[in-house]
Design an enzyme around this catalytic site. Structure first.
Site, PDB file in Angstrom:
ATOM      1  N   HIS A  82      11.586   2.088  -1.076  1.00 10.92           N
ATOM      2  CA  HIS A  82      10.340   1.323  -1.212  1.00 10.92           C
ATOM      3  C   HIS A  82      10.558   0.098  -2.077  1.00 10.92           C
ATOM      4  CE1 HIS A  82       9.066   5.624  -0.795  1.00 10.92           C
ATOM      5  NE2 HIS A  82       8.467   5.075   0.240  1.00 10.92           N
ATOM      6  N   HIS A 103      10.383   5.320  -4.288  1.00 11.50           N
ATOM      7  CA  HIS A 103      11.809   5.588  -4.385  1.00 11.50           C
ATOM      8  C   HIS A 103      12.547   4.272  -4.121  1.00 11.50           C
ATOM      9  CE1 HIS A 103      10.852   9.748  -4.746  1.00 11.50           C
ATOM     10  NE2 HIS A 103      10.247   9.789  -3.576  1.00 11.50           N
ATOM     11  N   GLN A 125       0.861  -1.194   0.000  1.00 17.00           N
ATOM     12  CA  GLN A 125       0.000   0.000   0.000  1.00 17.00           C
ATOM     13  C   GLN A 125       0.890   1.234   0.000  1.00 17.00           C
ATOM     14  OE1 GLN A 125      -3.172   1.515   1.069  1.00 17.00           O
ATOM     15  NE2 GLN A 125      -2.025   3.360   1.604  1.00 17.00           N
ATOM     16  N   THR A 126       0.574   2.204  -0.850  1.00 18.39           N
ATOM     17  CA  THR A 126       1.366   3.436  -0.794  1.00 18.39           C
ATOM     18  C   THR A 126       0.564   4.643  -1.269  1.00 18.39           C
ATOM     19  OG1 THR A 126       3.414   4.506  -1.491  1.00 18.39           O
ATOM     20  CG2 THR A 126       2.412   3.060  -3.083  1.00 18.39           C
ATOM     21  N   ARG A 127       0.957   5.820  -0.758  1.00 21.71           N
ATOM     22  CA  ARG A 127       0.371   7.086  -1.216  1.00 21.71           C
ATOM     23  C   ARG A 127       1.484   8.040  -1.654  1.00 21.71           C
ATOM     24  NH1 ARG A 127       1.230   9.292   4.171  1.00 21.71           N
ATOM     25  NH2 ARG A 127       1.306  11.358   3.253  1.00 21.71           N
ATOM     26  N   ALA A 144      -8.423  46.981  -3.992  1.00 24.48           N
ATOM     27  CA  ALA A 144      -8.564  45.870  -3.035  1.00 24.48           C
ATOM     28  C   ALA A 144      -8.482  46.387  -1.595  1.00 24.48           C
ATOM     29  CB  ALA A 144      -7.516  44.798  -3.297  1.00 24.48           C
ATOM     30  N   ARG A 196     -12.421  46.043 -14.625  1.00 27.94           N
ATOM     31  CA  ARG A 196     -13.790  46.581 -14.484  1.00 27.94           C
ATOM     32  C   ARG A 196     -14.464  46.717 -15.853  1.00 27.94           C
ATOM     33  NH1 ARG A 196     -16.314  48.118  -9.918  1.00 27.94           N
ATOM     34  NH2 ARG A 196     -15.112  47.730  -8.049  1.00 27.94           N
ATOM     35  N   GLY A 252       4.427  -1.104   7.325  1.00 30.14           N
ATOM     36  CA  GLY A 252       5.726  -0.510   7.657  1.00 30.14           C
ATOM     37  C   GLY A 252       5.633   0.361   8.893  1.00 30.14           C
ATOM     38  N   ARG A 253       6.639   1.204   9.029  1.00 28.14           N
ATOM     39  CA  ARG A 253       6.672   2.126  10.152  1.00 28.14           C
ATOM     40  C   ARG A 253       5.621   3.211   9.927  1.00 28.14           C
ATOM     41  NH1 ARG A 253       8.773   6.916  11.292  1.00 28.14           N
ATOM     42  NH2 ARG A 253       9.636   7.207  13.390  1.00 28.14           N
ATOM     43  N   ASP A 254       4.886   3.556  10.957  1.00 31.98           N
ATOM     44  CA  ASP A 254       3.914   4.654  10.914  1.00 31.98           C
ATOM     45  C   ASP A 254       2.940   4.504   9.742  1.00 31.98           C
ATOM     46  OD1 ASP A 254       2.780   6.981  11.829  1.00 31.98           O
ATOM     47  OD2 ASP A 254       4.062   8.284  10.636  1.00 31.98           O
ATOM     48  N   HIS A 255       2.377   3.302   9.627  1.00 27.71           N
ATOM     49  CA  HIS A 255       1.453   3.010   8.520  1.00 27.71           C
ATOM     50  C   HIS A 255       0.257   3.971   8.562  1.00 27.71           C
ATOM     51  CE1 HIS A 255      -0.205   0.146   5.512  1.00 27.71           C
ATOM     52  NE2 HIS A 255      -1.342   0.663   5.933  1.00 27.71           N
ATOM     53  N   ALA A 256      -0.039   4.617   7.425  1.00 28.75           N
ATOM     54  CA  ALA A 256      -1.172   5.558   7.300  1.00 28.75           C
ATOM     55  C   ALA A 256      -1.180   6.582   8.439  1.00 28.75           C
ATOM     56  CB  ALA A 256      -2.501   4.817   7.243  1.00 28.75           C
TER      57      ALA A 256
HETATM   58  S1  PPS Z   1     -11.792  47.794  -6.003  1.00 33.98           S
HETATM   59  O1  PPS Z   1     -12.182  48.482  -4.750  1.00 33.98           O
HETATM   60  O2  PPS Z   1     -10.526  47.129  -5.849  1.00 33.98           O
HETATM   61  O3  PPS Z   1     -12.863  46.945  -6.499  1.00 33.98           O
HETATM   62  O4  PPS Z   1     -11.587  48.979  -7.072  1.00 33.98           O
HETATM   63  P1  PPS Z   1     -10.946  48.822  -8.528  1.00 33.98           P
HETATM   64  O5  PPS Z   1     -11.590  47.730  -9.273  1.00 33.98           O
HETATM   65  O6  PPS Z   1      -9.470  48.788  -8.419  1.00 33.98           O
HETATM   66  O7  PPS Z   1     -11.388  50.136  -9.242  1.00 33.98           O
HETATM   67  C1  PPS Z   1     -10.828  51.319  -8.890  1.00 33.98           C
HETATM   68  C2  PPS Z   1     -10.848  52.314 -10.062  1.00 33.98           C
HETATM   69  O8  PPS Z   1     -12.177  52.747 -10.297  1.00 33.98           O
HETATM   70  C3  PPS Z   1     -12.276  54.164 -10.257  1.00 33.98           C
HETATM   71  N1  PPS Z   1     -13.333  54.493  -9.288  1.00 33.98           N
HETATM   72  C4  PPS Z   1     -13.298  54.380  -7.935  1.00 33.98           C
HETATM   73  N2  PPS Z   1     -12.329  53.986  -7.064  1.00 33.98           N
HETATM   74  C5  PPS Z   1     -12.624  53.960  -5.769  1.00 33.98           C
HETATM   75  N3  PPS Z   1     -13.822  54.274  -5.230  1.00 33.98           N
HETATM   76  C6  PPS Z   1     -14.822  54.656  -6.060  1.00 33.98           C
HETATM   77  N4  PPS Z   1     -16.026  54.952  -5.545  1.00 33.98           N
HETATM   78  C7  PPS Z   1     -14.575  54.700  -7.470  1.00 33.98           C
HETATM   79  N5  PPS Z   1     -15.337  55.022  -8.534  1.00 33.98           N
HETATM   80  C8  PPS Z   1     -14.570  54.880  -9.616  1.00 33.98           C
HETATM   81  C9  PPS Z   1     -10.903  54.694  -9.934  1.00 33.98           C
HETATM   82  O9  PPS Z   1     -10.454  55.302 -11.119  1.00 33.98           O
HETATM   83  C10 PPS Z   1     -10.032  53.500  -9.652  1.00 33.98           C
HETATM   84  O10 PPS Z   1      -8.878  53.438 -10.493  1.00 33.98           O
HETATM   85  P2  PPS Z   1      -7.372  53.478  -9.938  1.00 33.98           P
HETATM   86  O11 PPS Z   1      -6.573  52.843 -11.027  1.00 33.98           O
HETATM   87  O12 PPS Z   1      -7.262  52.712  -8.649  1.00 33.98           O
HETATM   88  O13 PPS Z   1      -7.079  54.919  -9.776  1.00 33.98           O
END
Ligand code: PPS
Length: 571
Positions: free
Chosen positions: A202, A199, A193-195, A474, A433, A287-291
């Site tokens: 084995h 080498h 049996q092996t996972r 973000a 976007r 073997g040693r430490d099976h599963a």
């Molecule tokens: S997010 O929050 O990460 O989903 O935003 P993102 O997709 O990066 O979009 C940001 C760009 O959209 C324009 N924009 C705004 N940004 C922030 N808040 C609001 N309300 C908004 N409305 C429009 C803005 O030009 C951002 O572009 P960047 O390149 O960041 O300047």
């Protein structure tokens, strides 16, 4: 005296004609979509691999298995094979009813006559079966976080086996293996049996086991579910195939077992023995430490390394398979050969490469010596795990609007393209976007959807060996963390916080948006009327105030070099 297990074993399938009829009738029944683990279990239930089980365990059998490793009638069976379902589905089913069990595409594989429905004590199951209610154990984690809260039990009528499209010729049911052994005149068969990839250690171990048991060898690797983080079965099977010709063809057979392992150590070893008996084997290597499941949350082993051998030995007669026990095999440099650890003489030099060390050598493209593995196996592993400088990765810029994310991202893209080697994709905020998220606005919910979409695309690019550069605002830490987790399964995630202060961004106001936001003409504007959660531990932080774009992009390149993601340029 070993009795060969040659006669056919009972399966749970009905005849072809009945199956066609049943399938039609079953389309009306309440139906449950089997999880990946349940799909593995049902295959072995139906083909006799889990004989004497006739279906998913009833409550009485379950409680008896949990408490004393036996079915209610006293037969040895160490592992609860249960149909865990959601509360919502359980509410639609009562004992006495039939349900259809389907694969992910909706194909009906079996009908289950539900006899029992209950809410299990998962804590007790964890303690009795796996030895501790500790989520560091993969099966305990599964029990608490993946398995449904209600169990259904009852016998199964098999309609058709789950379909496999990979390595079809290497998959055998218990009866196919038994027929093969009969045809070949093999009466003593030792299963391995092996996972893991095979080498040299084995191979040496399996040679010795076959010699010791005077038996033919069945290499019987698990291709269902193994320990999270294991080498995927596609790569492993190619590794097994690569070493198969190092075994004498007339005495060795390779067959794949679609088992969902639980990593339950001693209990698992007994279970593996019963499964191998069902597959016609007479001997089984433990073997040693099976599963073994690895370390618990206190950093200690869950089981004593030889507990599996002890439990197996205790039940050997009932299992009906003789144990061939093995100590850990190590390479002795002076003798240029592998020996069981307990046969090494004092003063001899032992060489060993652990799993962790092997992964490190693969990651860094370092040498893997021939005494450790076969060049063919190493080549397969290198194909699957190229060094970091050849793997995909994601650079994720985050920062306020106008902070300079897109400008640095563009410069980075061009620099990486100049280097060549991997395809580069830029997922800039504005571009995403326009093409991916055109229907979304800037509420928290919409921003999160947008970032998750970017994360998904970047994770696919990373998985396929490319470089993804993302440059959205973000603003939320939790969403950035989720994206990191998505990507890190496949490659590195390099978070770059473009930390240009708000005042500077507003002063630049390249798109005139800050002015509109201050006037209240744009709502929910990041930094003005919407939050930005500053990254706490980004891989890199850059402030573009008074800095040239080229310099900032260079900082990122240096970071990538330092992380081994791009090869250091020779002077
Ligand atoms: S997010 O929050 O990460 O989903 O935003 P993102 O997709 O990066 O979009 C940001 C760009 O959209 C324009 N924009 C705004 N940004 C922030 N808040 C609001 N309300 C908004 N409305 C429009 C803005 O030009 C951002 O572009 P960047 O390149 O960041 O300047």
């Amino acid at each position: 005296m070993t009795t060969p297990n040659v006669q056919p074993i009972p399966e749970l399938y009905v005849s072809w004609e009945s199956a066609a009829k049943l399938k039609h009738e079953a389309s009306e029944l309440p139906s449950w979509d089997l999880s990946p683990r349940q799909l593995c279990d049902i295959e072995l239930l139906m083909n006799g691999g889990f004989n004497p089980l006739k279906g998913f365990l009833s409550q009485a059998d379950y409680e008896s298995v949990v408490e004393r490793m036996r079915l209610a009638d006293g037969a040895l069976w160490p592992m609860p094979i249960t149909l865990d379902v959601s509360e919502a589905f359980a509410a639609t089913v009562e004992p006495g009813q039939d349900i259809a069990l389907r694969d992910p595409e909706g194909v009906i594989l079996a009908i289950m006559s539900v006899t029992d429905k209950w809410v299990p004590d998962k804590r007790l199951e964890a303690e009795r079966v796996f030895g501790a209610d500790d989520i560091a154990h993969p099966a305990v984690n599964y029990l608490h976080h993946v398995a449904g809260p209600v169990y259904l039990g009852g016998p199964i009528t098999g309609i058709q086996p789950p379909v496999h499209y990979d390595f079809k010729a290497r998959r055998d049911t218990p009866n196919e293996l038994r027929a093969f052994f009969r045809k070949m005149g093999w009466r003593r068969i030792v299963a391995f049996q092996t996972r893991n990839p095979l080498h040299r250690a084995h191979q040496e171990l399996t040679f010795r086991a076959a010699r010791e048991a005077q038996a033919n060898l069945l290499i019987h690797p698990v291709v269902g579910m193994t320990k999270p983080g294991d080498v995927d079965h596609f790569t492993r099977v190619r590794c097994y195939e690569a070493v198969l010709d190092k075994y004498p063809a007339a005495t060795t057979h390779l067959s794949l077992l679609n088992l969902a392992m639980r990593m339950a150590g001693p209990r698992e070893a007994v279970w593996h023995g019963l499964i191998r008996k069902n597959h016609g084997c007479t001997h089984f290597i433990v073997g040693r430490d099976h599963a073994g499941p690895g370390k618990n949350s206190r950093g200690e082993d869950f089981y004593d390394p030889y507990a599996a051998q002890e439990l197996f030995k205790e039940h050997e007669a009932e299992i009906g398979v003789e144990m061939v026990d093995f100590k850990h095999m190590v390479y002795v440099q002076e003798k240029a050969q592998y020996l069981p650890r307990n046969e090494v003489e004092e003063g001899d030099t032992i060489l060993d490469i652990s799993g962790t060390e092997l992964r490190r050598r693969l990651r860094e493209g370092l040498e893997i010596p021939e005494w450790f593995s076969f060049p063919e196996v190493v080549a397969e592993l290198r194909r699957r795990f190229p060094p970091r400088s050849q793997q995909g990765f994601t650079v994720f810029f985050t920062g306020l609007s106008g902070s300079g994310k897109s400008t640095i991202a563009n410069a980075l893209m061009v620099k990486l393209m100049e280097m060549g080697g991997r395809p580069v994709t830029l997922l800039d905020g504005d571009v995403v976007r326009k093409h991916l998220s055109s229907e979304l606005g800037f509420s928290k919910e919409h921003r999160d959807i947008n970032i998750r979409r970017i994360g998904y695309v970047a994770s696919e690019i990373t998985k396929n060996g490319g470089i993804a550069i993302c440059a959205p605002i973000a603003p939320y830490a939790a969403t950035r963390r989720a994206v990191r987790e998505m990507i890190e399964q496949y490659g590195a995630f390099v978070e770059v916080h473009v930390a240009t202060p708000l005042e500077e961004c507003e002063k630049r106001d390249r798109k005139g948006l800050y002015k509109l936001a201050r006037e209240g003409k744009i709502k929910e504007f990041t930094g003005i009327s919407d939050p930005y959660e500053v990254p706490e531990n980004p891989e890199l932080r850059v402030d573009t105030t008074g800095m040239e774009v080229d310099y900032c992009a260079q900082q990122v390149i240096l970071k990538l070099e330092q992380m081994g993601l791009i090869a250091a340029r020779s002077a």
